[in-house]
Design an enzyme around this catalytic site. Structure first.
Site: not given
Ligand code: SAH
Length: 353
Positions: A126, A115, A129, A97, A122, A346
């Site tokens: 975390c 962004c 997230c 995205e 990933c 975010c």
């Protein structure tokens, strides 16, 4: 099995020239094709200054783009989230995205912020997230990062970029760097207009700092306490915060550009007065600013996994935290994310895809 043809931006400028010569064109035709792509052409048919036979040959041999736009969502605040897919790869597990965020003031000459993502999934994981909840699928190639800019430009002008989408950019640094050089030179978005955000692997930062990086640096800190950071940023487990901060100081000495420390505020977890005091103490005397990001809740976890149970902090808690850190001597800003209601903020990327 024959290899899939490499798309135009996966070829270096020299390789494209060679390919064009092989296909019966002239060297300068390569430059025309690349420039036309950057200027908005989305098919060779539109490149009427190329000979028709060459256009046909390129069409068959060099795909113009590797990505396709699969979905786009526009939030009320104007942020547009683009879901890009890479045909030929597994549907659903090979998408990223990109978010186009217009300036608050529509008349501002600053242009929008894009962004961009650097990995599919990933590996940092975390717990607060969305991007890392299902791990890493693969690294993006430089052309796939550049193409996010081209897709973003289809929404509107871009004045700035934040490398804060899906993925940990320092774990795919070669590709990210190559892409940012192109963005810098060919799209005219200069180093001071690009911010790269990382969890801050100290030895990698020390390697990169002396190489004239084409971006500003943001390091995701999230807590001033070592044990807690091991939980919040699992890939950094065992790396003392002091080493991350020392790498940030080194970065400042090498680049003369201040580091921003990002701090996602999790209500009742890392937004206490004790955290603010310790953060202030750690950063005292350092050339740095803090950017507080009130946590954006996740709305869907992969598969049937439970959602993380963090809380969005109250506005008063955010203000108090900001005041405490400021009082300790460090400039502190707050980023209330845009695009929240369409999962484009975010930490929400890669939901509902
Ligand atoms: N992998 C990079 C880029 C991540 S996105 C990094 O970790 O720095 C940019 C920032 O958004 C990071 O500081 C990240 O921790 C933060 N973030 C992640 N999930 C979030 C969420 N749900 N709400 C608010 N901020 C979040």
């Amino acid at each position: 099995m024959s290899e899939a043809p490499r798309p135009l931006l996966a070829l270096s400028r020299a390789e494209l020239k060679e390919r064009v010569l092989e296909l019966g064109g002239r060297a300068f035709h390569a430059k025309i094709a690349r420039e036309a792509l950057f200027a908005g052409a989305r098919s060779y048919t539109e490149m009427t200054s190329l000979p028709a036979a060459l256009r046909e040959a390129l069409q068959a041999e060099v795909p113009l783009l590797s990505s396709e736009l699969r979905h786009s969502t526009r939030a009320k605040d104007g942020a547009t989230k683009l879901l890009l897919g890479f045909p030929g790869r597994d549907r659903g597990s090979d998408e990223v995205e990109t978010v186009h965020i217009p300036p608050h003031n529509p008349k501002s000459p600053k242009g929008a912020t894009l962004c961009v993502s650097t990995q599919v999934g990933c590996p940092v994981a975390c717990p607060f997230c969305a991007s890392g909840l299902a791990g890493l699928v693969r690294n993006l190639g430089p052309h796939e990062v550049i193409e996010q800019f081209l897709r973003g430009l289809e929404v509107g002008k871009i004045g700035r970029a934040v490398v804060m989408g899906i993925g940990e950019p320092l774990l795919n640094y070669k590709s990210v760097r190559a892409a940012l050089e192109v963005v810098n030179e060919e799209l005219g978005i200069g180093a001071r207009k690009v911010t790269l955000s990382t969890v801050g692997f100290p030895e990698r930062l020390r390697e990169v700092a002396p190489t004239k990086p084409p971006f500003q640096l943001a390091i995701s800190l999230h807590t001033p306490f070592d044990g807690e950071r091991d939980v919040l940023v699992p890939a950094m487990k065992g790396v003392p915060i002091e080493e991350v901060l020392a790498a940030g100081d080194h970065w400042y000495r090498e680049t003369h550009r201040e580091v921003t420390y990002e701090y996602v505020l999790l209500g009742g977890y890392n937004d206490t007065a004790r955290h603010a005091a310790e953060l202030g103490r750690r950063l005292r005397g350092r050339r740095a600013t803090v950017n507080l990001i009130p946590w954006n809740p996740l709305t869907k976890a992969p598969g049937d996994d439970p959602l993380p149970s963090y809380k969005r902090p109250h506005a008063e808690a955010v203000a108090a935290f900001q005041e405490d850190v400021q009082a300790a001597g460090t400039v502190t800003t707050v980023r209330w994310s845009r695009g929240l209601e369409s999962d484009a903020a975010c930490g929400q990327l890669r939901l509902h895809s």
